[in-house]
Design an enzyme around this catalytic site. Structure first.
Site, short mmCIF file in Angstrom:
data_model
loop_
_atom_site.label_atom_id
_atom_site.label_comp_id
_atom_site.label_asym_id
_atom_site.label_seq_id
_atom_site.Cartn_x
_atom_site.Cartn_y
_atom_site.Cartn_z
N TYR A 144 61.56 84.00 84.83
CA TYR A 144 62.56 85.03 84.52
C TYR A 144 61.87 86.28 84.00
CZ TYR A 144 66.58 87.24 82.23
OH TYR A 144 67.55 88.13 81.83
N SER A 155 65.63 93.19 80.99
CA SER A 155 65.71 92.35 79.81
C SER A 155 64.61 92.75 78.85
CB SER A 155 65.53 90.87 80.19
OG SER A 155 65.47 90.04 79.04
#
Length: 265
Positions: free
Chosen positions: A154, A141
């Site tokens: 995350y 990401s």
């Protein structure tokens, strides 16, 4: 890798979003696919959208159950005789402040995103070493490069993947094993709806930025190009997200100021 023809590609997180779009895109390039996620029924629906149903094998697995993935690897190798590319795409996101997030939620995110991915990779690695070739592709990401509000664990899990796979790339070069880190920005999938809140329940709503993100079908096309070129790291994102990566590198204090002003809703 100029062509994927006759390659065997294993995709985790293949039941929806980026994984689903990637499976369908690759199925048009004469590959053999192994599709995995926790949801067998959804995988069956993805399989029906692929070009050649005979070239698709479904192997349900749960990355959170990372101590029991070796039998899944044996099953995957047996499906078509080998594995050429493992796409580590499975994972879960988060939408909660650090101060409001139970440690059990932090652990679950790390177990799925980091330890599950690492365990599966380690289980496939001997197969690649034996064959003297292989390719690990990892969906990380942009927040694997930049930490942003509501995504602490995350972001941590994605940062950890960068550290692990950068090291693996250096160690495995002599065995002709490639590593590609794919960093998405906002992609229009259900990732924000499934994201865990502070008590571990799903957020169950679509973020505005996610809803306005890149369409997964277009993302998959760009991802395939990066895999074919064996890019070490690629950012498939909007201009602002890409700018953030470079600002982090050259103007970190400015980026910190910008991130503090981000909307947290």
């Amino acid at each position: 890798m100029k062509s994927f023809s006759d390659k065997i590609i294993w995709i985790t997180g293949a039941s929806s979003g980026i994984g689903k779009a990637l499976a369908i895109e690759l199925s048009n390039q004469n590959v053999k696919l192994i599709l995995s996620s926790r949801k067998k029924e959804d995988l069956e629906l993805v399989k029906k959208q692929c070009k050649d149903l005979r070239a698709v094998k479904i192997i349900p697995l749960d990355l959170e159950d990372y101590t029991n993935l070796q039998p899944k690897v044996a099953e995957a190798i047996a499906a078509f005789g080998k594995i050429d590319v493992l796409v580590n795409n499975g994972g879960i996101s988060q939408r909660s402040f650090v101060k409001a997030t139970a440690i059990a939620v932090d652990k679950r995110i790390m177990d799925i995103n980091y330890l599950g991915t690492v365990a599966l990779t380690k289980a496939v690695l001997p197969h690649f070493i034996k064959n003297k070739k292989g390719h690990f592709v990892v969906t990380t990401s942009i927040v694997g490069k930049i930490g942003t509000p509501l995504r602490s664990s995350y972001a941590a899990s994605k940062h950890a993947l960068h550290g692990f796979f950068d090291s693996l790339r250096a160690e495995s070069y002599q065995d002709n094993i490639a590593v590609t880190l794919v960093c998405p920005g906002f992609v229009n999938t259900n990732i924000s709806k499934n994201a865990l809140t502070g008590d571990g329940t799903p957020q169950d709503k679509l973020d505005l930025a996610t809803g306005n993100g890149i369409q997964p079908e277009y993302f998959a096309k760009l991802m395939v190009i990066a895999i074919k070129k064996k890019k070490e790291e690629v950012y498939i994102a909007g201009a602002k997200e890409k700018l953030g990566v470079y600002a982090k590198r050259f103007y970190p204090k400015l980026l910190s100021t910008m991130i503090r002003k981000l909307s947290v809703t």
